[in-house]
Design a protein around this motif. Structure first.
Motif, PDB file in Angstrom:
ATOM      1  N   PHE A   1      15.147 -13.713 -77.158  1.00  0.00           N
ATOM      2  CA  PHE A   1      13.916 -13.414 -76.428  1.00  0.00           C
ATOM      3  C   PHE A   1      12.676 -13.490 -77.327  1.00  0.00           C
ATOM      4  O   PHE A   1      11.571 -13.688 -76.831  1.00  0.00           O
ATOM      5  CB  PHE A   1      13.995 -12.006 -75.819  1.00  0.00           C
ATOM      6  CG  PHE A   1      14.790 -11.932 -74.543  1.00  0.00           C
ATOM      7  CD1 PHE A   1      14.162 -11.964 -73.308  1.00  0.00           C
ATOM      8  CD2 PHE A   1      16.173 -11.833 -74.568  1.00  0.00           C
ATOM      9  CE1 PHE A   1      14.886 -11.900 -72.130  1.00  0.00           C
ATOM     10  CE2 PHE A   1      16.917 -11.761 -73.397  1.00  0.00           C
ATOM     11  CZ  PHE A   1      16.259 -11.796 -72.170  1.00  0.00           C
ATOM     12  N   LYS A   2      12.847 -13.327 -78.615  1.00  0.00           N
ATOM     13  CA  LYS A   2      11.694 -13.246 -79.520  1.00  0.00           C
ATOM     14  C   LYS A   2      11.131 -14.613 -79.899  1.00  0.00           C
ATOM     15  O   LYS A   2       9.973 -14.734 -80.312  1.00  0.00           O
ATOM     16  CB  LYS A   2      12.091 -12.478 -80.785  1.00  0.00           C
ATOM     17  CG  LYS A   2      10.929 -12.107 -81.698  1.00  0.00           C
ATOM     18  CD  LYS A   2      11.396 -11.186 -82.819  1.00  0.00           C
ATOM     19  CE  LYS A   2      10.223 -10.738 -83.690  1.00  0.00           C
ATOM     20  NZ  LYS A   2       9.662 -11.844 -84.457  1.00  0.00           N
ATOM     21  N   VAL A   3      11.942 -15.643 -79.740  1.00  0.00           N
ATOM     22  CA  VAL A   3      11.545 -16.980 -80.194  1.00  0.00           C
ATOM     23  C   VAL A   3      10.243 -17.438 -79.539  1.00  0.00           C
ATOM     24  O   VAL A   3       9.333 -17.945 -80.215  1.00  0.00           O
ATOM     25  CB  VAL A   3      12.678 -17.992 -79.906  1.00  0.00           C
ATOM     26  CG1 VAL A   3      12.175 -19.422 -80.061  1.00  0.00           C
ATOM     27  CG2 VAL A   3      13.849 -17.751 -80.854  1.00  0.00           C
ATOM     28  N   ALA A   4      10.122 -17.258 -78.244  1.00  0.00           N
ATOM     29  CA  ALA A   4       8.920 -17.723 -77.539  1.00  0.00           C
ATOM     30  C   ALA A   4       7.676 -16.975 -78.002  1.00  0.00           C
ATOM     31  O   ALA A   4       6.584 -17.556 -78.074  1.00  0.00           O
ATOM     32  CB  ALA A   4       9.094 -17.573 -76.038  1.00  0.00           C
ATOM     33  N   VAL A   5       7.826 -15.695 -78.320  1.00  0.00           N
ATOM     34  CA  VAL A   5       6.689 -14.905 -78.814  1.00  0.00           C
ATOM     35  C   VAL A   5       6.246 -15.437 -80.176  1.00  0.00           C
ATOM     36  O   VAL A   5       5.049 -15.628 -80.424  1.00  0.00           O
ATOM     37  CB  VAL A   5       7.055 -13.412 -78.906  1.00  0.00           C
ATOM     38  CG1 VAL A   5       5.904 -12.614 -79.504  1.00  0.00           C
ATOM     39  CG2 VAL A   5       7.409 -12.865 -77.530  1.00  0.00           C
ATOM     40  N   ASP A   6       7.195 -15.703 -81.055  1.00  0.00           N
ATOM     41  CA  ASP A   6       6.864 -16.239 -82.380  1.00  0.00           C
ATOM     42  C   ASP A   6       6.206 -17.616 -82.268  1.00  0.00           C
ATOM     43  O   ASP A   6       5.305 -17.964 -83.036  1.00  0.00           O
ATOM     44  CB  ASP A   6       8.121 -16.330 -83.242  1.00  0.00           C
ATOM     45  CG  ASP A   6       8.696 -14.964 -83.585  1.00  0.00           C
ATOM     46  OD1 ASP A   6       7.952 -13.967 -83.507  1.00  0.00           O
ATOM     47  OD2 ASP A   6       9.892 -14.887 -83.927  1.00  0.00           O
ATOM     48  N   GLN A   7       6.640 -18.402 -81.279  1.00  0.00           N
ATOM     49  CA  GLN A   7       6.126 -19.761 -81.107  1.00  0.00           C
ATOM     50  C   GLN A   7       4.665 -19.773 -80.641  1.00  0.00           C
ATOM     51  O   GLN A   7       3.976 -20.782 -80.775  1.00  0.00           O
ATOM     52  CB  GLN A   7       7.014 -20.513 -80.096  1.00  0.00           C
ATOM     53  CG  GLN A   7       6.763 -22.002 -80.051  1.00  0.00           C
ATOM     54  CD  GLN A   7       7.681 -22.713 -79.068  1.00  0.00           C
ATOM     55  OE1 GLN A   7       8.232 -23.767 -79.356  1.00  0.00           O
ATOM     56  NE2 GLN A   7       7.861 -22.152 -77.884  1.00  0.00           N
ATOM     57  N   LEU A   8       4.180 -18.636 -80.105  1.00  0.00           N
ATOM     58  CA  LEU A   8       2.792 -18.563 -79.640  1.00  0.00           C
ATOM     59  C   LEU A   8       1.777 -18.830 -80.746  1.00  0.00           C
ATOM     60  O   LEU A   8       0.617 -19.133 -80.469  1.00  0.00           O
ATOM     61  CB  LEU A   8       2.509 -17.198 -79.007  1.00  0.00           C
ATOM     62  CG  LEU A   8       3.025 -16.982 -77.587  1.00  0.00           C
ATOM     63  CD1 LEU A   8       2.734 -15.559 -77.137  1.00  0.00           C
ATOM     64  CD2 LEU A   8       2.404 -17.986 -76.627  1.00  0.00           C
ATOM     65  N   GLU A   9       2.212 -18.717 -81.988  1.00  0.00           N
ATOM     66  CA  GLU A   9       1.326 -19.048 -83.105  1.00  0.00           C
ATOM     67  C   GLU A   9       0.818 -20.477 -82.988  1.00  0.00           C
ATOM     68  O   GLU A   9      -0.262 -20.813 -83.478  1.00  0.00           O
ATOM     69  CB  GLU A   9       2.079 -18.851 -84.422  1.00  0.00           C
ATOM     70  CG  GLU A   9       1.277 -19.185 -85.656  1.00  0.00           C
ATOM     71  CD  GLU A   9       2.089 -19.038 -86.932  1.00  0.00           C
ATOM     72  OE1 GLU A   9       1.591 -19.469 -87.994  1.00  0.00           O
ATOM     73  OE2 GLU A   9       3.216 -18.481 -86.892  1.00  0.00           O
ATOM     74  N   TYR A  10       1.608 -21.332 -82.322  1.00  0.00           N
ATOM     75  CA  TYR A  10       1.268 -22.754 -82.215  1.00  0.00           C
ATOM     76  C   TYR A  10       0.900 -23.131 -80.782  1.00  0.00           C
ATOM     77  O   TYR A  10       0.949 -24.307 -80.406  1.00  0.00           O
ATOM     78  CB  TYR A  10       2.452 -23.601 -82.684  1.00  0.00           C
ATOM     79  CG  TYR A  10       2.918 -23.238 -84.071  1.00  0.00           C
ATOM     80  CD1 TYR A  10       2.236 -23.692 -85.195  1.00  0.00           C
ATOM     81  CD2 TYR A  10       4.014 -22.395 -84.263  1.00  0.00           C
ATOM     82  CE1 TYR A  10       2.648 -23.341 -86.473  1.00  0.00           C
ATOM     83  CE2 TYR A  10       4.437 -22.041 -85.539  1.00  0.00           C
ATOM     84  CZ  TYR A  10       3.754 -22.508 -86.634  1.00  0.00           C
ATOM     85  OH  TYR A  10       4.157 -22.159 -87.900  1.00  0.00           O
ATOM     86  N   ALA A  11       0.512 -22.144 -79.981  1.00  0.00           N
ATOM     87  CA  ALA A  11       0.269 -22.375 -78.556  1.00  0.00           C
ATOM     88  C   ALA A  11      -1.058 -23.082 -78.310  1.00  0.00           C
ATOM     89  O   ALA A  11      -2.035 -22.897 -79.046  1.00  0.00           O
ATOM     90  CB  ALA A  11       0.300 -21.054 -77.798  1.00  0.00           C
ATOM     91  N   ARG A  12      -1.072 -23.893 -77.258  1.00  0.00           N
ATOM     92  CA  ARG A  12      -2.277 -24.577 -76.803  1.00  0.00           C
ATOM     93  C   ARG A  12      -2.539 -24.194 -75.342  1.00  0.00           C
ATOM     94  O   ARG A  12      -1.598 -24.126 -74.544  1.00  0.00           O
ATOM     95  CB  ARG A  12      -2.083 -26.095 -76.850  1.00  0.00           C
ATOM     96  CG  ARG A  12      -1.768 -26.668 -78.218  1.00  0.00           C
ATOM     97  CD  ARG A  12      -3.033 -26.878 -79.030  1.00  0.00           C
ATOM     98  NE  ARG A  12      -2.774 -27.716 -80.199  1.00  0.00           N
ATOM     99  CZ  ARG A  12      -2.931 -29.037 -80.222  1.00  0.00           C
ATOM    100  NH1 ARG A  12      -3.334 -29.668 -79.130  1.00  0.00           N
ATOM    101  NH2 ARG A  12      -2.694 -29.726 -81.314  1.00  0.00           N
TER     102      ARG A  12
END
Length: 428
Positions: A371-382
């Motif tokens: 579940f945490k992966v998507a939260v961490d990926q927000l660093e690169y969100a557009r």
């Protein structure tokens, strides 16, 4: 004469009593109305776990207070929800609260169908810094707040780690496009298994373009840029995987469901899909007897991922009582506790930073780090483009992407240039 006067007097008395009765009734009616709950209608998209989450939260809200009653109504996909909301607004029968898929926030706001929430936020002194910055790019239109993040998502890479380990691959998954290609080729077995499955849709394509440091539309909003180097490279990458048979890309209206079923049935080892599918995939993996993990979308020049999902919006032209009630509902649905509940229940991102720090979410990440992966990926969100023509542009581009996959003699550049010509006309 006495008889007549008696009758006349009786008539006057009865008239006065009726008048008093009507006045009392009117007074009583006003009193009863003041005690009655304000009735709101809330429209939402998607069923299964997502729909269940919406129904659960609305029931919890109704039980939490005595002033407002909300009726939740399922309306299908985002496209179906948007079309129904537009039709209902034109007919003067729109729901007071609904969802806008984030790319449509601008369309609804600029057409006057949704309410600026800025005054409500300022009056209640809502801490907007508590909303994850990676999710706020599609909340403002002309510097006014038109929606609060609710069920928000990004695409992530789902992994059948059982299959990966059987092939001697690192179960943490590929980190780059080159590694993804190697994984996909290694996992592919003729007539039984492909390395990965995914539908061709604009949202996924936006991610691949971002990974090449590209964007879909120019900053001035006057022309598209998806046919430049990053966009062409993204489509070349997908075309190459498809031609070697190491990725399955179904097309048509059921493409998403077909790609999901291939992954669930272990006909593909990897799958690109929304983080909103996480709870569902974990249940299916358990039923099918394989281990599931998640990873970032692989990097090209960089990591990059679009955000998705919905914001909660208030429809415009509501009377003050309805406005205040709608705001109370939106505020409650996007609060820390409800955000944590929805994230744990569905797999959607916790849109508030304070929700991430709750015991509920911290325990979830410890027990199920997927579940945490998507939260961490927000660093690169557009953020997604919000030009009014973007829904139409998406349809045009989707058609050309599918053609590029299915027609062997159509190059990526030709397909994207064709889509760009039509898209630029729509922007003008």
């Amino acid at each position: 004469m006495k008889h007549f006067l008696s009758v006349a007097g009786l008539f006057v008395m009865m008239t006065a009593m009726v008048a008093c009765g009507e006045e009392d009734a009117a007074s009583g009616s006003e009193g009863e109305n003041s005690d009655e709950k304000v009735e709101l209608t809330y429209w939402y998209a998607w069923g299964d776990k997502i729909g269940e989450n919406n129904e659960n939260l609305v029931e919890m809200f109704n039980e939490s207070q005595d002033d407002i009653h909300v009726t939740a109504e399922y309306q299908g996909t985002y496209d179906e929800l948007h079309a129904k909301t537009q039709a209902a607004f034109a007919a003067g029968d729109a729901p007071e609260v609904t969802q806008n898929e984030i790319a449509s926030i601008g369309v609804f706001a600029k057409s006057g169908m949704t309410e600026d929430l800025t005054p409500f936020v300022e009056e209640d002194d809502i801490n907007m810094d508590d909303f994850n910055p990676g999710l706020m790019g599609n909340s403002y239109v002309d510097e006014k707040l038109y929606g609060l993040p609710y069920l928000r998502s990004t695409p992530i890479l789902y992994l059948n780690t059982t299959m990966l380990e059987e092939k001697g691959l690192d179960p943490s998954g590929p980190e780059t496009w080159d590694e993804f290609e190697e994984y996909a080729e290694e996992l592919t077995e003729e007539d039984t298994t492909v390395g990965a499955s995914m539908p061709i849709n604009i949202w996924m394509y936006e991610g691949f373009v971002a990974q090449g440091n590209g964007q879909m539309i120019a900053d001035d909003g006057e022309s598209v840029t998806f046919n430049e180097e990053a966009g062409v490279e993204a489509l070349d990458f997908l075309q190459g995987l498809y031609k070697t048979g190491s990725i399955k890309i179904p097309t048509g209206d059921e493409a998403g469901d077909v790609a999901k079923q291939d992954f669930i049935n272990q006909h593909s080892g990897m799958h690109f899909s929304s983080t909103a599918d996480l709870s569902y995939f974990m249940e299916m993996a358990d039923e099918q007897g394989f281990e599931l993990d998640t990873a970032f979308m692989p990097a090209n020049e960089t990591y990059g991922v679009p955000t998705g999902g919905a914001n909660l919006v208030m429809t415009s032209e509501l009377e003050e009582e309805k406005q205040e009630a709608a705001w109370e509902f939106i505020k409650w649905m996007t609060s820390t506790e409800q955000t944590a509940y929805a994230s744990e229940f569905t797999g959607y991102l916790p849109s508030r930073l304070s929700a991430i720090e709750t015991d509920k979410i911290q325990s979830l990440y410890e027990e199920q780090p997927q579940f945490k992966v998507a939260v961490d990926q927000l660093e690169y969100a557009r953020p997604r483009p919000m030009e009014e023509a973007y829904p139409e542009i998406s349809d045009v581009l989707s058609d050309e992407l599918n053609r590029a996959i299915l027609e062997e003699d159509l190059s990526s550049q030709e397909a994207l240039d064709g889509a760009a010509d039509k898209a630029n006309s729509l922007l003008q």
